[in-house]
Design a protein around this motif. Structure first.
Motif, mmCIF file in Angstrom:
data_model
loop_
_atom_site.group_PDB
_atom_site.id
_atom_site.type_symbol
_atom_site.label_atom_id
_atom_site.label_comp_id
_atom_site.label_asym_id
_atom_site.label_seq_id
_atom_site.Cartn_x
_atom_site.Cartn_y
_atom_site.Cartn_z
ATOM 1 N N TRP A 121 0.795 -1.223 0.000
ATOM 2 C CA TRP A 121 0.000 0.000 0.000
ATOM 3 C C TRP A 121 0.832 1.279 0.000
ATOM 4 C CZ3 TRP A 121 -5.238 0.258 -0.620
ATOM 5 C CH2 TRP A 121 -5.813 1.519 -0.461
ATOM 6 N N ARG A 122 1.742 1.387 0.969
ATOM 7 C CA ARG A 122 2.453 2.653 1.156
ATOM 8 C C ARG A 122 3.344 3.034 -0.046
ATOM 9 N NH1 ARG A 122 3.903 6.533 4.759
ATOM 10 N NH2 ARG A 122 6.029 7.201 4.381
ATOM 11 N N LEU A 173 1.086 3.770 -3.077
ATOM 12 C CA LEU A 173 0.413 5.067 -3.000
ATOM 13 C C LEU A 173 1.404 6.194 -3.295
ATOM 14 C CD1 LEU A 173 -2.365 6.261 -2.392
ATOM 15 C CD2 LEU A 173 -1.673 6.487 -0.002
ATOM 16 N N ALA A 174 2.633 6.047 -2.810
ATOM 17 C CA ALA A 174 3.655 7.083 -3.036
ATOM 18 C C ALA A 174 3.963 7.222 -4.524
ATOM 19 C CB ALA A 174 4.930 6.754 -2.258
ATOM 20 N N THR A 194 2.029 6.378 -6.916
ATOM 21 C CA THR A 194 0.813 6.785 -7.606
ATOM 22 C C THR A 194 0.613 8.294 -7.500
ATOM 23 O OG1 THR A 194 -0.212 4.643 -7.206
ATOM 24 C CG2 THR A 194 -1.691 6.466 -7.687
ATOM 25 N N ALA A 195 0.897 8.857 -6.322
ATOM 26 C CA ALA A 195 0.742 10.306 -6.141
ATOM 27 C C ALA A 195 1.751 11.051 -7.004
ATOM 28 C CB ALA A 195 0.931 10.673 -4.671
ATOM 29 N N HIS A 196 3.008 10.654 -6.948
ATOM 30 C CA HIS A 196 4.025 11.289 -7.793
ATOM 31 C C HIS A 196 5.225 10.361 -7.905
ATOM 32 C CE1 HIS A 196 6.618 14.283 -9.622
ATOM 33 N NE2 HIS A 196 5.548 15.020 -9.798
ATOM 34 N N GLU A 252 8.116 10.405 -9.587
ATOM 35 C CA GLU A 252 9.499 10.888 -9.498
ATOM 36 C C GLU A 252 9.865 11.281 -8.075
ATOM 37 O OE1 GLU A 252 10.380 13.820 -12.409
ATOM 38 O OE2 GLU A 252 10.761 12.248 -13.880
ATOM 39 N N LEU A 253 8.935 11.921 -7.380
ATOM 40 C CA LEU A 253 9.197 12.249 -5.976
ATOM 41 C C LEU A 253 9.485 10.972 -5.199
ATOM 42 C CD1 LEU A 253 6.699 15.001 -4.746
ATOM 43 C CD2 LEU A 253 9.167 15.121 -5.016
ATOM 44 N N ALA A 254 8.656 9.957 -5.424
ATOM 45 C CA ALA A 254 8.833 8.695 -4.708
ATOM 46 C C ALA A 254 10.199 8.086 -5.033
ATOM 47 C CB ALA A 254 7.711 7.725 -5.074
ATOM 48 N N ARG A 255 10.595 8.175 -6.304
ATOM 49 C CA ARG A 255 11.878 7.597 -6.708
ATOM 50 C C ARG A 255 13.038 8.318 -6.020
ATOM 51 N NH1 ARG A 255 13.067 4.638 -11.500
ATOM 52 N NH2 ARG A 255 11.081 5.248 -12.399
ATOM 53 N N VAL A 256 12.971 9.661 -6.009
ATOM 54 C CA VAL A 256 14.023 10.437 -5.341
ATOM 55 C C VAL A 256 14.058 10.107 -3.850
ATOM 56 C CG1 VAL A 256 14.660 12.778 -4.654
ATOM 57 C CG2 VAL A 256 14.067 12.303 -7.030
ATOM 58 N N GLU A 257 12.885 9.814 -3.299
ATOM 59 C CA GLU A 257 12.811 9.531 -1.864
ATOM 60 C C GLU A 257 13.171 8.080 -1.542
ATOM 61 O OE1 GLU A 257 9.403 12.929 -1.022
ATOM 62 O OE2 GLU A 257 8.826 10.828 -1.140
ATOM 63 N N PRO A 282 -7.481 8.071 0.513
ATOM 64 C CA PRO A 282 -7.371 6.886 -0.347
ATOM 65 C C PRO A 282 -8.009 5.654 0.297
ATOM 66 C CG PRO A 282 -5.248 8.001 -0.164
ATOM 67 C CD PRO A 282 -6.157 8.680 0.792
ATOM 68 N N LEU A 328 17.283 10.388 -11.901
ATOM 69 C CA LEU A 328 16.010 10.090 -12.562
ATOM 70 C C LEU A 328 16.219 9.718 -14.025
ATOM 71 C CD1 LEU A 328 13.762 12.899 -11.045
ATOM 72 C CD2 LEU A 328 13.623 10.446 -10.600
ATOM 73 N N LEU A 330 -7.451 11.002 -7.172
ATOM 74 C CA LEU A 330 -6.806 10.526 -5.948
ATOM 75 C C LEU A 330 -7.131 11.479 -4.796
ATOM 76 C CD1 LEU A 330 -4.828 8.550 -4.607
ATOM 77 C CD2 LEU A 330 -2.960 9.995 -5.376
ATOM 78 N N PRO A 331 -7.942 11.025 -3.832
ATOM 79 C CA PRO A 331 -8.277 11.904 -2.714
ATOM 80 C C PRO A 331 -7.118 11.958 -1.729
ATOM 81 C CG PRO A 331 -9.456 9.815 -2.492
ATOM 82 C CD PRO A 331 -8.547 9.689 -3.688
ATOM 83 N N LEU A 382 3.571 10.924 2.720
ATOM 84 C CA LEU A 382 4.008 9.905 1.765
ATOM 85 C C LEU A 382 5.525 9.908 1.640
ATOM 86 C CD1 LEU A 382 1.453 10.220 -1.177
ATOM 87 C CD2 LEU A 382 1.646 8.387 0.499
ATOM 88 N N ARG A 402 7.195 18.974 2.024
ATOM 89 C CA ARG A 402 7.422 17.523 2.024
ATOM 90 C C ARG A 402 8.913 17.220 1.997
ATOM 91 N NH1 ARG A 402 4.588 12.985 -1.911
ATOM 92 N NH2 ARG A 402 6.360 11.596 -2.123
ATOM 93 N N ARG A 430 11.695 15.546 5.343
ATOM 94 C CA ARG A 430 12.675 14.459 5.274
ATOM 95 C C ARG A 430 14.037 14.858 5.840
ATOM 96 N NH1 ARG A 430 12.340 10.481 1.942
ATOM 97 N NH2 ARG A 430 14.413 10.744 1.081
#
Lengths: 262, 279
Positions: free
Chosen positions: A145-146, A149-150, A152-154, A156-161, A210, B57, B86-87, B96, B137, B141
């Protein structure tokens, strides 16, 4: 209540409970064509499973997983858009599936059942498979899930993170393949995507998170199953299409303006 | 912060090509802890491509990018949109990126001036608001390196100045390195330690004041730059053709040392270079 009706209701609800949350991700990630392509290829899986003398369900899983992997590989192709590639895979595998089916003329197969589902013919073994497989899919989705969802939201942000984007995406694609194998008996290859995306879409307006949308999609899916089976019994309509039609009605009802309290 | 002499991220001889077309070549770039480095360059000069290569990237076709390990990176992309299906509230969007409680989330939202947006739906925010939220965000971090791609696009001039002051404050308070992309040098000057002027290769780099007078910079930005600062007599040591490749004259401004306050550039081909450093 007759046993076969009870089994149909339980099987339908079992599928709806997993299809709702999965369908939310399909909607959020714009993967309904991907789901449709996998579903179409499931028919080839049935034919190959029968030809090989193993169960159609295993055939479905093998073919759906192969198509999911093929699609993941083709995704890197920049020449054609994803929907073109998915359309080619969907119709190519459907055609191959129909041809393979006719080669099985020695065995009597209910082609309509595979295309549109045969929920009223669910056996105890089917029910066991649907509920067990569905529970396994839900558990896998919860584990995923986590990160899912990351990305799915964005993405590239998730990849960088530091989210393992490719692995998460692939895991979700495989999960869709399993859900299709589970849902096949209920609504058939041509209507599986309806159980994934329509309850999820209907749930959107009433959801602020979600998780709420996933839960509500499961509820709407269950309502569609029960409503569809009732309509099928009342008007002697085919059950699979009746379920999909009920979900569609729910979706359009969800679009109606609501008067806010207070 | 760890040893300040080791860069957080470092590119050496970096080149990027798409389908055989060179987009970036011979890029040397390093960001040290506590340093604000700004990439400036015209549209299509490869600023975003360079940032994406530094972030891992996209793959480099030549050279290499080294990141310090472990490195916590906060990234604010230029284009940011959350699908309306997406809510997702702003609070949830922040979570996230990092496991954090409501209090920590509200602190960083206040820090970037987006406290009022905490409960808003992400898809309802404007581009500028969403970038601010993405900055929060990133801060959540506790980043060692903050990468901001055109953080001020779509923000009015006074808002831009405020945003650059905020970025400087964040650097001062947290000691993180910052890699910033800007299409204009003028506003970002006060908030940056070092400027890299990019046009598929590094044209010139150094202290912002020095770069703003560098012939390469003036050649790229022409009238816009001339309006920003007093007009200096200058000669170009080379011109750019339409594809951005330098033509004629020796190409200078490559491979010179990094560091603050250096602005005195070797003038190419006998050009009278009046750039000087205020650093």
């Amino acid at each position: 209540m007759d046993d076969f009706i009870l089994r149909a209701v339980l099987a339908g609800i079992g599928v709806a409970l997993v299809a709702g949350p999965m369908g939310c991700f399909v909607v959020w990630r714009r993967m309904s064509y991907f789901g449709a392509a996998l579903a179409h290829s499931a028919l080839l899986g049935v034919a190959l499973g029968l030809l090989a003398g193993i169960s159609p369900t295993i055939g479905i899983i093998v073919v759906c997983v192969a198509v999911a992997l093929l699609m993941a590989g083709l995704d890197r192709n920049r020449l054609f858009a994803a929907d073109t590639l998915l359309g080619i895979l969907a119709h190519g595998t459907l055609a191959a599936g129909l041809i393979a089916m006719t080669m099985l003329q020695t065995v009597r197969i209910d082609l309509m059942g595979y295309l549109f589902g045969d929920i009223l013919a669910v056996t105890r073994a089917d029910l066991f498979w649907i509920l067990g497989g569905g529970a396994a899919c839900l558990a896998a989705l919860a584990a995923l899930w986590r990160p899912l969802l990351a990305i799915t939201a964005h993405e590239e942000l998730a990849r960088v993170e530091g989210v393992a984007v490719e692995r998460t995406r692939l895991a979700f694609m495989l999960l869709i393949a399993f859900v299709i194998a589970v849902a096949m008996k209920i609504v058939g290859v041509l209507l599986i995507v309806s159980l994934l995306i329509i309850p999820a879409a209907a749930a959107r307006r009433f959801s602020a998170t979600p998780e709420a949308m996933a839960a509500l999609a499961a509820v709407f899916g269950c309502l569609s199953v029960v409503g569809g089976l009732a309509a099928s019994a009342r008007w002697d309509a085919p059950a699979g299409p009746a379920i999909a039609a009920t979900a569609t009605v729910l979706f359009f009802l969800s679009l109606l303006p609501v008067r806010r309290a207070g | 912060m760890a040893d300040a002499s080791i860069p957080l991220v470092e590119a050496r001889g970096l080149g990027v090509a798409y389908g055989g077309r060179t987009v970036l070549e011979r890029i040397d770039l390093a960001v040290a802890p506590g340093e604000i480095v700004t990439l400036v360059g015209p549209n299509g000069s490869g600023k975003t491509t360079l940032v994406r290569a530094v972030l891992g990237l996209i793959d480099a076709s030549e050279g290499a990018v080294r990141r310090r390990e472990p490195l916590s990176v906060g990234y604010v992309p230029q284009h940011l949109a959350i699908d309306a299906t997406l809510p997702l509230t702003v609070r949830r969007f922040l979570r996230l990126g990092a496991l954090a409680g409501d209090d920590a989330v509200d602190v960083v939202l206040e820090e970037v001036g987006a406290g009022a947006l905490a409960g808003a739906a992400c898809h309802a925010l404007s581009g500028g608001e969403l970038r601010r939220v993405a900055l929060a965000r990133a801060l959540l971090r506790s980043p060692d390196l903050l990468v901001l791609d055109e953080p001020t696009s779509g923000v009015d001039v006074s808002g831009q100045a405020a945003l650059y002051r905020l970025i400087r404050r964040i650097r001062d308070a947290r000691g993180c390195g910052v890699l910033l992309v800007s299409h204009s040098l003028h506003l970002v000057m006060a908030a940056t330690d070092r400027v890299i002027c990019l046009n598929r290769h590094i044209c010139c780099e150094g202290h912002p004041e020095a770069v703003s007078r560098h012939p390469e910079y003036l050649a790229l930005f022409g009238d816009e730059a001339a309006g920003d600062i007093a007009v200096y007599a200058h000669h170009h040591d080379h011109a750019h053709d339409l594809s951005g490749a330098p033509v004629g004259g020796d190409v200078h401004g490559h491979g010179h040392g990094h560091g603050h306050g250096h602005g005195e550039k070797p003038a190419g081909g006998g050009g009278k270079d009046k750039a000087r450093s205020h650093g």
